[in-house]
Design a protein around this motif. Structure first.
Motif, PDB file in Angstrom:
ATOM      1  N   ASN A 159      51.992  29.210  42.082  1.00  0.00           N
ATOM      2  CA  ASN A 159      53.077  30.144  42.390  1.00  0.00           C
ATOM      3  C   ASN A 159      54.112  30.201  41.262  1.00  0.00           C
ATOM      4  O   ASN A 159      54.812  31.201  41.121  1.00  0.00           O
ATOM      5  CB  ASN A 159      53.744  29.761  43.706  1.00  0.00           C
ATOM      6  CG  ASN A 159      52.887  30.125  44.907  1.00  0.00           C
ATOM      7  OD1 ASN A 159      51.921  30.883  44.796  1.00  0.00           O
ATOM      8  ND2 ASN A 159      53.209  29.563  46.063  1.00  0.00           N
ATOM      9  N   ALA A 160      54.202  29.163  40.461  1.00  0.00           N
ATOM     10  CA  ALA A 160      55.115  29.189  39.316  1.00  0.00           C
ATOM     11  C   ALA A 160      54.627  30.156  38.240  1.00  0.00           C
ATOM     12  O   ALA A 160      55.423  30.693  37.470  1.00  0.00           O
ATOM     13  CB  ALA A 160      55.278  27.797  38.737  1.00  0.00           C
ATOM     14  N   LYS A 161      53.315  30.369  38.191  1.00  0.00           N
ATOM     15  CA  LYS A 161      52.731  31.269  37.193  1.00  0.00           C
ATOM     16  C   LYS A 161      52.301  32.609  37.795  1.00  0.00           C
ATOM     17  O   LYS A 161      51.725  33.447  37.104  1.00  0.00           O
ATOM     18  CB  LYS A 161      51.520  30.606  36.533  1.00  0.00           C
ATOM     19  CG  LYS A 161      51.870  29.379  35.715  1.00  0.00           C
ATOM     20  CD  LYS A 161      50.629  28.802  35.030  1.00  0.00           C
ATOM     21  CE  LYS A 161      50.990  27.601  34.176  1.00  0.00           C
ATOM     22  NZ  LYS A 161      49.791  27.019  33.504  1.00  0.00           N
ATOM     23  N   ASN A 162      52.560  32.798  39.094  1.00  0.00           N
ATOM     24  CA  ASN A 162      52.173  34.050  39.771  1.00  0.00           C
ATOM     25  C   ASN A 162      50.696  34.369  39.555  1.00  0.00           C
ATOM     26  O   ASN A 162      50.317  35.516  39.276  1.00  0.00           O
ATOM     27  CB  ASN A 162      53.024  35.226  39.277  1.00  0.00           C
ATOM     28  CG  ASN A 162      54.442  35.179  39.806  1.00  0.00           C
ATOM     29  OD1 ASN A 162      54.797  34.317  40.606  1.00  0.00           O
ATOM     30  ND2 ASN A 162      55.275  36.092  39.340  1.00  0.00           N
ATOM     31  N   THR A 163      49.868  33.358  39.697  1.00  0.00           N
ATOM     32  CA  THR A 163      48.445  33.517  39.400  1.00  0.00           C
ATOM     33  C   THR A 163      47.593  32.852  40.474  1.00  0.00           C
ATOM     34  O   THR A 163      47.922  31.754  40.942  1.00  0.00           O
ATOM     35  CB  THR A 163      48.108  32.920  38.027  1.00  0.00           C
ATOM     36  OG1 THR A 163      48.910  33.573  37.022  1.00  0.00           O
ATOM     37  CG2 THR A 163      46.646  33.126  37.682  1.00  0.00           C
ATOM     38  N   VAL A 164      46.511  33.519  40.829  1.00  0.00           N
ATOM     39  CA  VAL A 164      45.513  32.948  41.719  1.00  0.00           C
ATOM     40  C   VAL A 164      44.202  32.841  40.940  1.00  0.00           C
ATOM     41  O   VAL A 164      43.913  33.676  40.072  1.00  0.00           O
ATOM     42  CB  VAL A 164      45.351  33.790  43.001  1.00  0.00           C
ATOM     43  CG1 VAL A 164      44.871  35.199  42.698  1.00  0.00           C
ATOM     44  CG2 VAL A 164      44.430  33.101  43.997  1.00  0.00           C
ATOM     45  N   TYR A 165      43.453  31.799  41.241  1.00  0.00           N
ATOM     46  CA  TYR A 165      42.230  31.497  40.500  1.00  0.00           C
ATOM     47  C   TYR A 165      41.030  31.439  41.431  1.00  0.00           C
ATOM     48  O   TYR A 165      41.156  31.175  42.633  1.00  0.00           O
ATOM     49  CB  TYR A 165      42.353  30.150  39.798  1.00  0.00           C
ATOM     50  CG  TYR A 165      43.552  30.026  38.901  1.00  0.00           C
ATOM     51  CD1 TYR A 165      44.722  29.417  39.350  1.00  0.00           C
ATOM     52  CD2 TYR A 165      43.526  30.509  37.600  1.00  0.00           C
ATOM     53  CE1 TYR A 165      45.831  29.301  38.536  1.00  0.00           C
ATOM     54  CE2 TYR A 165      44.631  30.393  36.771  1.00  0.00           C
ATOM     55  CZ  TYR A 165      45.781  29.790  37.243  1.00  0.00           C
ATOM     56  OH  TYR A 165      46.877  29.678  36.417  1.00  0.00           O
ATOM     57  N   LEU A 166      39.863  31.653  40.861  1.00  0.00           N
ATOM     58  CA  LEU A 166      38.612  31.417  41.575  1.00  0.00           C
ATOM     59  C   LEU A 166      37.682  30.686  40.612  1.00  0.00           C
ATOM     60  O   LEU A 166      37.187  31.279  39.650  1.00  0.00           O
ATOM     61  CB  LEU A 166      37.979  32.714  42.056  1.00  0.00           C
ATOM     62  CG  LEU A 166      36.743  32.533  42.945  1.00  0.00           C
ATOM     63  CD1 LEU A 166      37.134  31.897  44.290  1.00  0.00           C
ATOM     64  CD2 LEU A 166      36.036  33.864  43.178  1.00  0.00           C
TER      65      LEU A 166
END
Length: 116
Positions: free
Chosen positions: A74-81
């Protein structure tokens, strides 16, 4: 404006790995549950994995359990798979989705091709 930008797709051999990223901007990412979907040629778009806003709960499509891992920063506004042990049937365009109440945002997708 709202943007979801996927990256990390490409061509990989069966058994290989890829890590997809989805960078979000233009909305309060940290309060949105996030999901990864995929759409193979000639097929409907399907849910692959989802994660709650706090990362407390994750869910997976049965066929990817134990091979794929969804996570977020959430600090980088990124979701990963993270996708391991890839199979030819994982070939698809992968999309990230942000949804909360009636608000839904989609990315434009990234192509994953699993082939020897």
């Amino acid at each position: 404006q709202v943007q979801l930008v996927e990256s990390g797709g490409g061509l990989v051999q069966p058994g290989g790995s890829l890590r997809l990223s989805c960078a979000a901007s233009g909305f309060t990412f940290s309060i949105y549950p996030m999901s990864w979907y995929r759409q193979a040629p000639g097929k409907e778009r399907e849910l692959v994995a989802s994660i709650t806003s706090s990362s407390a709960i994750t869910n997976y499509k049965d066929s990817v359990k134990g091979r794929f891992t969804i996570s977020r920063d959430n600090a980088k506004n990124t979701v990963y798979l993270q996708m391991n042990s890839l199979k030819p049937e994982d070939t698809a365009v992968y999309y990230c989705k942000a949804s909360r109440a009636s608000v839904v945002h989609w990315g434009k997708g990234t192509l994953v091709t699993v082939s020897s």
